[in-house]
Design a protein around this motif. Structure first.
Motif, PDB file in Angstrom:
ATOM      1  N   LYS A 273       0.823  -1.117  -0.083  1.00  0.00           N
ATOM      2  CA  LYS A 273       0.155  -0.030  -0.167  1.00  0.00           C
ATOM      3  C   LYS A 273       0.893   1.284   0.046  1.00  0.00           C
ATOM      4  O   LYS A 273       2.045   1.183   0.581  1.00  0.00           O
ATOM      5  CB  LYS A 273      -0.900   0.066   1.337  1.00  0.00           C
ATOM      6  N   TYR A 274       0.555   2.389  -0.646  1.00  0.00           N
ATOM      7  CA  TYR A 274       1.133   3.633  -0.906  1.00  0.00           C
ATOM      8  C   TYR A 274       0.283   4.634  -0.809  1.00  0.00           C
ATOM      9  O   TYR A 274      -0.738   4.636  -1.760  1.00  0.00           O
ATOM     10  CB  TYR A 274       1.897   3.672  -2.061  1.00  0.00           C
ATOM     11  N   ASP A 275       0.514   5.624   0.145  1.00  0.00           N
ATOM     12  CA  ASP A 275      -0.608   6.793   0.012  1.00  0.00           C
ATOM     13  C   ASP A 275       0.270   8.042   0.169  1.00  0.00           C
ATOM     14  O   ASP A 275       1.393   8.103   0.780  1.00  0.00           O
ATOM     15  CB  ASP A 275      -1.404   6.572   1.508  1.00  0.00           C
ATOM     16  N   GLN A 276      -0.280   8.954  -0.916  1.00  0.00           N
ATOM     17  CA  GLN A 276       0.449  10.182  -0.895  1.00  0.00           C
ATOM     18  C   GLN A 276      -0.756  11.238  -0.727  1.00  0.00           C
ATOM     19  O   GLN A 276      -1.634  11.261  -1.169  1.00  0.00           O
ATOM     20  CB  GLN A 276       1.039  10.283  -2.128  1.00  0.00           C
ATOM     21  N   VAL A 277      -0.283  12.531   0.031  1.00  0.00           N
ATOM     22  CA  VAL A 277      -1.073  13.634   0.255  1.00  0.00           C
ATOM     23  C   VAL A 277      -0.330  14.853   0.069  1.00  0.00           C
ATOM     24  O   VAL A 277       0.821  14.973   0.422  1.00  0.00           O
ATOM     25  CB  VAL A 277      -1.799  13.677   1.435  1.00  0.00           C
ATOM     26  N   ILE A 278      -0.466  15.870  -1.163  1.00  0.00           N
ATOM     27  CA  ILE A 278      -0.010  16.756  -1.417  1.00  0.00           C
ATOM     28  C   ILE A 278      -0.815  18.057  -1.325  1.00  0.00           C
ATOM     29  O   ILE A 278      -1.773  18.097  -1.728  1.00  0.00           O
ATOM     30  CB  ILE A 278       0.637  16.684  -2.932  1.00  0.00           C
ATOM     31  N   ASN A 279      -0.351  18.786  -0.473  1.00  0.00           N
ATOM     32  CA  ASN A 279      -0.932  20.398  -0.215  1.00  0.00           C
ATOM     33  C   ASN A 279       0.084  21.243  -1.286  1.00  0.00           C
ATOM     34  O   ASN A 279       1.129  21.369  -0.577  1.00  0.00           O
ATOM     35  CB  ASN A 279      -1.182  20.728   1.228  1.00  0.00           C
ATOM     36  N   ALA A 280      -0.427  21.998  -1.864  1.00  0.00           N
ATOM     37  CA  ALA A 280       0.153  23.126  -2.849  1.00  0.00           C
ATOM     38  C   ALA A 280      -0.452  24.317  -2.731  1.00  0.00           C
ATOM     39  O   ALA A 280      -1.779  24.410  -2.985  1.00  0.00           O
ATOM     40  CB  ALA A 280       0.586  22.634  -4.260  1.00  0.00           C
ATOM     41  N   GLY A 281       0.466  25.508  -2.611  1.00  0.00           N
ATOM     42  CA  GLY A 281       0.058  26.914  -2.896  1.00  0.00           C
ATOM     43  C   GLY A 281       0.997  27.309  -3.959  1.00  0.00           C
ATOM     44  O   GLY A 281       1.964  27.153  -3.937  1.00  0.00           O
ATOM     45  N   TYR A 282       0.496  28.364  -4.804  1.00  0.00           N
ATOM     46  CA  TYR A 282       1.177  29.002  -5.688  1.00  0.00           C
ATOM     47  C   TYR A 282       0.814  30.252  -6.041  1.00  0.00           C
ATOM     48  O   TYR A 282      -0.393  30.649  -5.856  1.00  0.00           O
ATOM     49  CB  TYR A 282       1.236  28.123  -7.083  1.00  0.00           C
ATOM     50  N   VAL A 283       1.838  30.948  -6.690  1.00  0.00           N
ATOM     51  CA  VAL A 283       1.275  32.198  -7.009  1.00  0.00           C
ATOM     52  C   VAL A 283       2.228  32.733  -8.193  1.00  0.00           C
ATOM     53  O   VAL A 283       3.588  32.279  -8.412  1.00  0.00           O
ATOM     54  CB  VAL A 283       1.835  33.564  -5.925  1.00  0.00           C
ATOM     55  N   THR A 284       1.699  33.372  -9.140  1.00  0.00           N
ATOM     56  CA  THR A 284       2.386  33.658 -10.321  1.00  0.00           C
ATOM     57  C   THR A 284       2.111  35.355 -10.767  1.00  0.00           C
ATOM     58  O   THR A 284       1.052  35.622 -10.297  1.00  0.00           O
ATOM     59  CB  THR A 284       2.307  33.205 -11.709  1.00  0.00           C
ATOM     60  N   TYR A 285       3.015  36.139 -11.316  1.00  0.00           N
ATOM     61  CA  TYR A 285       2.836  37.440 -11.294  1.00  0.00           C
ATOM     62  C   TYR A 285       3.277  37.994 -12.826  1.00  0.00           C
ATOM     63  O   TYR A 285       4.566  37.674 -13.122  1.00  0.00           O
ATOM     64  CB  TYR A 285       3.567  38.273 -10.273  1.00  0.00           C
ATOM     65  N   SER A 286       2.657  38.617 -13.703  1.00  0.00           N
ATOM     66  CA  SER A 286       2.996  38.747 -14.920  1.00  0.00           C
ATOM     67  C   SER A 286       2.770  40.224 -15.186  1.00  0.00           C
ATOM     68  O   SER A 286       1.833  40.696 -14.927  1.00  0.00           O
ATOM     69  CB  SER A 286       2.150  37.947 -16.106  1.00  0.00           C
ATOM     70  N   ARG A 287       3.931  40.769 -15.751  1.00  0.00           N
ATOM     71  CA  ARG A 287       3.855  42.383 -16.225  1.00  0.00           C
ATOM     72  C   ARG A 287       4.686  42.590 -17.259  1.00  0.00           C
ATOM     73  O   ARG A 287       5.563  41.805 -17.444  1.00  0.00           O
ATOM     74  CB  ARG A 287       4.299  43.026 -14.728  1.00  0.00           C
ATOM     75  N   ALA A 288       4.046  43.436 -18.138  1.00  0.00           N
ATOM     76  CA  ALA A 288       4.880  44.037 -19.318  1.00  0.00           C
ATOM     77  C   ALA A 288       5.665  45.449 -18.991  1.00  0.00           C
ATOM     78  O   ALA A 288       4.913  46.246 -18.606  1.00  0.00           O
ATOM     79  CB  ALA A 288       4.084  44.135 -20.768  1.00  0.00           C
ATOM     80  N   PHE A 289       6.807  45.531 -19.501  1.00  0.00           N
ATOM     81  CA  PHE A 289       7.552  46.832 -19.379  1.00  0.00           C
ATOM     82  C   PHE A 289       7.856  47.188 -21.088  1.00  0.00           C
ATOM     83  O   PHE A 289       8.918  46.942 -21.447  1.00  0.00           O
ATOM     84  CB  PHE A 289       8.801  46.896 -18.698  1.00  0.00           C
ATOM     85  N   GLY A 290       6.882  47.723 -21.636  1.00  0.00           N
ATOM     86  CA  GLY A 290       7.064  48.127 -23.226  1.00  0.00           C
ATOM     87  C   GLY A 290       7.011  46.686 -23.810  1.00  0.00           C
ATOM     88  O   GLY A 290       6.003  45.925 -23.666  1.00  0.00           O
ATOM     89  N   ASP A 291       7.912  46.334 -24.587  1.00  0.00           N
ATOM     90  CA  ASP A 291       8.126  45.056 -25.297  1.00  0.00           C
ATOM     91  C   ASP A 291       8.683  43.988 -24.628  1.00  0.00           C
ATOM     92  O   ASP A 291       8.946  42.694 -25.023  1.00  0.00           O
ATOM     93  CB  ASP A 291       9.091  45.379 -26.437  1.00  0.00           C
ATOM     94  N   PHE A 292       8.989  44.228 -23.227  1.00  0.00           N
ATOM     95  CA  PHE A 292       9.457  43.179 -22.473  1.00  0.00           C
ATOM     96  C   PHE A 292       8.463  42.574 -21.414  1.00  0.00           C
ATOM     97  O   PHE A 292       7.797  43.380 -20.755  1.00  0.00           O
ATOM     98  CB  PHE A 292      10.799  43.476 -21.725  1.00  0.00           C
ATOM     99  N   THR A 293       8.066  41.405 -21.229  1.00  0.00           N
ATOM    100  CA  THR A 293       7.269  40.909 -20.272  1.00  0.00           C
ATOM    101  C   THR A 293       7.913  39.863 -19.419  1.00  0.00           C
ATOM    102  O   THR A 293       8.703  39.088 -19.924  1.00  0.00           O
ATOM    103  CB  THR A 293       6.031  40.084 -21.038  1.00  0.00           C
ATOM    104  N   VAL A 294       7.839  40.071 -18.153  1.00  0.00           N
ATOM    105  CA  VAL A 294       8.398  39.025 -17.132  1.00  0.00           C
ATOM    106  C   VAL A 294       7.142  38.322 -16.501  1.00  0.00           C
ATOM    107  O   VAL A 294       6.188  38.806 -16.172  1.00  0.00           O
ATOM    108  CB  VAL A 294       9.273  39.925 -16.039  1.00  0.00           C
ATOM    109  N   MET A 295       7.122  37.042 -15.994  1.00  0.00           N
ATOM    110  CA  MET A 295       6.331  36.180 -15.365  1.00  0.00           C
ATOM    111  C   MET A 295       7.062  35.631 -14.276  1.00  0.00           C
ATOM    112  O   MET A 295       7.256  34.279 -14.640  1.00  0.00           O
ATOM    113  CB  MET A 295       5.584  35.466 -16.054  1.00  0.00           C
ATOM    114  N   PRO A 296       7.550  35.872 -13.189  1.00  0.00           N
ATOM    115  CA  PRO A 296       7.915  35.211 -11.888  1.00  0.00           C
ATOM    116  C   PRO A 296       6.678  34.150 -11.335  1.00  0.00           C
ATOM    117  O   PRO A 296       5.720  34.549 -11.414  1.00  0.00           O
ATOM    118  CB  PRO A 296       8.494  36.038 -11.034  1.00  0.00           C
ATOM    119  N   GLY A 297       7.381  33.245 -10.646  1.00  0.00           N
ATOM    120  CA  GLY A 297       6.122  32.133  -9.996  1.00  0.00           C
ATOM    121  C   GLY A 297       6.945  31.551  -9.015  1.00  0.00           C
ATOM    122  O   GLY A 297       8.170  31.252  -8.832  1.00  0.00           O
ATOM    123  N   LEU A 298       6.032  31.012  -8.040  1.00  0.00           N
ATOM    124  CA  LEU A 298       6.603  30.356  -6.842  1.00  0.00           C
ATOM    125  C   LEU A 298       5.556  29.377  -6.398  1.00  0.00           C
ATOM    126  O   LEU A 298       4.318  29.626  -6.216  1.00  0.00           O
ATOM    127  CB  LEU A 298       6.988  31.169  -5.570  1.00  0.00           C
TER     128      LEU A 298
END
Length: 746
Positions: A419-444
Motif C-alpha cells: 500500500k502506498y498513500d500520498q497527500v500533497i498540499n500546494a499553494g502557488y502564485v505567479t505575477y506577469s507584467r509587461a514593460f514595453g516590449d519586455f514581459t516578465v512572469m515570476p512564480g513560486l
C-alpha cells in the motif's frame, strides 16, 4: 492543517468542492443584475500578458510565454493512428516502440488531457495505453518543457497536454470515423455535440483493435570472478498480441448567467491486451558447456480501466478581469496483468511445472484546485491558487505453482500486498507584467508532501514528509512584429512511483525479477532555456538552447543474482547534466508544397559512480522529425513523414538508433465526407535495442516489433450550420487558472 488520508480524504475533497461550487453558484445567481445585461462578448483566452507568434495563414504552430502548441490538423496519421503515433511527430517528443514517451530524452513526462492529469498515463503500462487511444479525439498538442509554478512540478521533463476536439458549429453537430487496416487492425469513433445559447452537451466514443507480433532476443554475459571468464546465455521470446480499447466521454457546460459557468465531465477508458508467448532459454558455463535450458509457453492478459468524474465552476467577479475557478475530480484506475505459463525444464534437472501469476493494482486519486486571477494596475496579472491531491495506491500480487494446472499451490515468493498513500498540499502564485516590449512572469509554488508505505506481507511500514519550494521565471522580449526572444527557468521534481518504492521482489519470469526501494528520494531538476522565434510570411522558425542539472535521478539498475537470474532494482544517481540545441521550421516551398522539420542535438552526462563506474559517462545524440506536405489539388493532400532517434546514453550502457517512415493520402469528396489511406512504418525499421556494458554484466536485448500497417478510412461530418458559435465555444481547454492559458482555439 491535518493531513487527510486514503479514501476518506478523497471523498471529503470532492465533497468540499461540490459544496463550494453550490454555494458560489447560488451566490452568483443572487448577484445577477436585474437590468438588461450587456451583449455577450466572445470568450476570452486565459493567455498571459505577452506576445503570441503565429505563422500567418497557418495554425500549425503557436507559441506563448510558457508553452508551444502544435495542431494535428495536417497530420494524416492522426486520422487512423493512436496518440503514440502522432506524438512521434511533435517536436521535442520521442516515443519508443513500446509507446513510452520522453521529452528531449527524459522519460519523466506528465501527460494531461485538457489540462488535467489522468491515471491512464501513470505506471508501467501507460505506453500500451497511448498506443490504444485514438488520436482522432484530439485537435492539438501543447508542450511545456519549462512549466510555470501554477502547474504541479511533477515530471522533470515537462508537460504534454492533449487538447480534445470540440464541435463548434451552431445546433447539433457530429462526426463518424471508421478505419480498417492490415493484420486485423480496426478502429472507429463518433463525436456528438449540441450548442445552444446557454448550454453545450458533448459526447464521444471510440473503439480500437490492434494486433502485433514480434521477437525479443536477450544475449547475456556474466563475469565469474573465480575463473575470470564470462558465462553466456540466450533467451528468445516470440509473441503475438491483440489489443482492444474502448473509450467514452460525456460533458456538459451550462451558463447560469454571463458571469458564471458550470461544467461537468465523465470519462471511461478500458484497454485489454491478450498475448501468447513462447520462450526458449539456453545457458552455458564459463567453459561453454550447457548448464541451464528451459522452454516456456505463456498466455497473458493486460487490462487497464480508468473511470473519472470532474466538475468545474468558473465565476467572473465584479472586476471585468477578475475570475475565480474551482475544479474537483475523482478518478479510479485499475490495472491487472495475469499470466498462465507452462514451463518445461531440461537442464539442470528435467521437470515440468505450471504457474499462475497475477500482478494487480488500484489507484484512487482525488484533486481539488481553487484558482483566483486578476488584472492589476498597469496591466499586471496576478494568479494565486491552492491544490490538494490525494493518492491511494493498493498493489496486490498473487502467484501459485504446481506440477499441473489442477494442483497449484500459493507461492509466498510470488504473493504480496503493498500500500502506498500520498497527500500533497500546494499553494502557488505567479505575477506577469509587461514593460514595453519586455514581459516578465515570476512564480513560486510550495508543496507539503506526506508519503506512507506499507509492505503488508512483510509488515514493513515506512513514511516520510517534506516541504519544498519550486520557483519559475519566464521572460519574453518582442524584437519586432516578426521576432521575439523567450527565456525561462523552472525547478521540477520526479517522485518515485509506487512500484519504485515496493521492497518486495516481484517475479517476471524464471530469470527476471524486479524490486523497489522504499527510501528512494525524488529527482530534482533545474531547467534553463533560451529561445529565438522568427516568422516571415507563412514561414516560421524556432531555435532553443537548453540546459538541465539533475540530482537523485531514479533509474533502473540491473544486477546478476547468479545462475543467469537478473534483478532490476531502482537507485538514485548522484547527478546528471544535459543540454542541447533544438531547431524547428515550418515553411512553404511553393503555394502547394510545405514542410515541417525539427532536430535536436543533445549532450548528456551521467554521474554513475554509485553503479560501479569509475568516471562520469557522457555522449551526444541527434534526433529529428520531418514531414513533406503536398496539396496536389484542392481535394487531394499527400504527406510523407518520418523521424529518427539517435544513440541514447543509459546509466549502464546505451540504446541504439531507430526510426520510422510514414505515408499518407487524404481525399475530400465533399464538405462532409473525406477518405484517407495511411502506411505506418513503411520500411519496417522501428525497433528497440538496449545494451548493458559493465564489468560484471554485458547484455544485449533486441526487440523487433512488426508495426508496419496500411489503413483505409473514411470520415463523415454532419449537422451544424457551418458557422462557428463563439458564445458556446469552450474556452481553451487547459488547466483552469493557469497563467499561461491556452493559445486560442485552432
Amino acid at each position: 492543517m491535518t493531513f487527510p488520508t486514503r479514501r476518506a480524504a478523497l471523498l471529503a475533497a470532492t465533497g468540499l468542492a461540490a459544496l463550494s461550487a453550490c454555494a458560489l453558484a447560488t451566490g452568483a445567481a443572487a448577484q445577477t443584475p436585474t437590468t438588461t445585461p450587456a451583449p455577450a462578448k466572445k470568450e476570452q483566452s486565459t493567455q498571459v500578458q505577452g506576445v503570441t507568434i503565429t505563422a500567418p495563414g497557418s495554425q500549425d504552430m503557436k507559441t506563448s510565454i510558457d508553452r508551444r502548441s502544435y495542431s494535428l490538423g495536417k497530420d494524416i496519421q492522426a486520422t487512423t493512428g493512436s496518440v503514440a503515433d502522432v506524438l512521434r511527430n511533435v517536436p521535442s517528443v520521442q516515443v519508443d516502440v513500446q509507446g513510452n514517451v520522453s521529452l528531449r530524452g527524459d522519460a519523466n513526462v506528465t501527460i494531461m488531457i485538457d489540462g488535467k492529469p489522468s491515471g491512464m498515463f501513470r505506471g508501467e503500462n501507460r505506453g500500451q495505453i497511448l498506443q490504444q487511444i485514438p488520436a482522432s479525439q484530439f485537435e492539438r498538442v501543447e508542450v511545456m518543457t519549462n512549466p510555470s509554478a501554477a502547474f504541479s512540478p511533477e515530471g522533470t521533463a515537462g508537460i504534454i497536454n492533449l487538447i480534445t476536439k470540440q464541435q463548434r458549429g451552431v445546433g447539433a453537430t457530429g462526426s463518424v470515423r471508421a478505419n480498417v487496416g492490415t493484420g486485423g487492425r480496426k478502429n472507429a469513433s463518433i463525436t456528438l455535440a449540441r450548442n445552444t445559447k446557454r448550454l453545450t452537451l458533448s459526447a464521444d466514443a471510440g473503439w480500437r483493435r490492434d494486433k502485433a507480433k514480434g521477437e525479443i532476443v536477450d544475449d547475456r554475459e556474466r563475469f565469474d570472478a573465480l575463473s575470470g571468464k564470462y558465462a553466456t546465455s540466450r533467451q528468445q521470446i516470440n509473441f503475438a498480441s491483440r489489443g482492444n480499447a474502448y473509450n467514452a466521454r460525456a460533458g456538459v457546460d451550462y451558463d447560469l448567467d454571463k458571469q458564471t459557468r458550470l461544467s461537468a465531465e465523465a470519462r471511461y477508458n478500458d484497454v485489454t491486451y491478450d498475448t501468447d508467448a513462447g520462450s526458449f532459454y539456453d545457458g552455458k558455463d564459463v567453459n561453454g558447456a550447457p548448464n541451464a535450458r528451459f522452454q516456456r509457453r505463456a498466455d497473458g492478459q493486460m487490462k487497464r480501466s480508468v473511470a473519472g468524474l470532474s466538475g468545474d465552476l468558473r465565476r467572473k467577479l465584479s472586476h471585468q478581469d477578475e475570475e475565480f475557478t474551482l475544479n474537483a475530480s475523482l478518478e479510479r484506475t485499475r490495472d491487472a496483468l495475469i499470466t498462465l505459463a507452462d514451463a518445461f525444464n531440461q537442464l539442470p534437472v528435467a521437470s515440468n511445472s505450471v504457474e499462475r501469476v497475477r500482478v494487480g493494482d488500484e489507484l484512487v486519486q482525488g484533486r481539488v484546485k481553487a484558482d483566483y486571477k486578476r488584472t492589476l494596475a498597469g496591466g499586471a496579472k496576478l494568479n494565486v491558487g491552492y491544490e490538494l491531491q490525494v493518492d491511494d495506491n493498493d498493489y496486490d500480487n498473487y502467484g501459485a505453482r504446481g506440477p499441473n494446472s489442477g494442483a497449484l499451490v500459493v507461492d509466498p515468493a510470488l504473493t504480496n500486498r503493498f500500500k502506498y498513500d500520498q497527500v500533497i498540499n500546494a499553494g502557488y502564485v505567479t505575477y506577469s507584467r509587461a514593460f514595453g516590449d519586455f514581459t516578465v512572469m515570476p512564480g513560486l509554488r510550495v508543496e507539503d508532501v506526506k508519503i506512507d508505505t506499507n509492505q503488508v506481507t512483510s509488515n514493513l511500514k515506512d513514511g516520510y514528509d517534506y516541504l519544498r519550494a519550486y520557483p519559475s521565471l519566464h521572460m519574453q522580449y518582442k524584437v519586432d512584429d516578426m521576432r521575439q526572444v523567450n527565456a525561462s527557468y523552472s525547478r521540477r521534481i520526479q517522485r518515485p512511483s509506487a512500484t519504485d518504492l515496493n521492497p518486495y521482489r516481484i517475479y517476471q519470469d524464471p530469470y527476471s525479477y524486479r524490486q523497489g526501494d522504499p527510501r528512494l528520494k525524488p529527482q530534482t531538476t533545474d531547467s534553463f532555456e533560451v529561445a529565438y522565434q522568427r516568422r516571415k510570411g507563412f514561414n516560421y522558425y524556432l531555435g532553443t538552447l537548453y540546459w538541465r542539472e539533475a540530482r537523485d535521478g531514479v533509474t533502473d539498475v540491473v544486477r546478476d543474482l547468479g545462475g543467469g537470474v537478473l534483478l532490476t532494482t531502482k537507485a538514485n544517481l548522484a547527478k546528471s547534466r544535459s543540454g542541447g540545441l533544438e531547431l524547428v521550421a515550418n515553411a512553404r516551398l511553393s503555394p502547394k508544397v510545405s514542410y515541417t522539420i525539427s532536430g535536436n542535438a543533445a549532450w548528456n552526462e551521467i554521474g554513475a559512480t554509485d553503479l560501479g563506474f569509475p568516471d562520469k559517462r557522457s555522449a551526444w545524440t541527434v534526433s529529428g522529425y520531418a514531414a513533406l506536405n503536398v496539396q496536389a489539388t484542392p481535394k487531394d493532400f499527400i504527406q510523407i513523414s518520418g523521424f529518427a532517434i539517435g544513440k541514447r546514453l543509459t546509466p549502464q550502457g546505451y540504446r541504439e538508433p531507430t526510426g520510422m517512415v510514414n505515408l499518407g493520402y487524404r481525399h475530400k469528396f465533399n464538405d462532409r465526407i473525406s477518405g484517407v489511406v495511411t502506411v505506418q512504418d513503411a520500411l519496417n525499421t522501428f525497433g528497440d535495442k538496449l545494451v548493458i556494458n559493465t564489468a560484471a554484466l554485458k547484455d544485449r536485448r533486441t526487440m523487433d516489433l512488426d508495426l508496419r500497417a496500411v489503413f483505409i478510412g473514411i470520415t463523415y461530418g454532419f449537422g451544424g450550420k457551418g458557422v462557428p458559435n463563439p458564445r458556446r465555444a469552450r474556452e481553451p481547454a487547459f488547466d483552469f487558472g493557469a497563467p499561461g492559458g491556452g493559445v486560442g482555439p485552432m
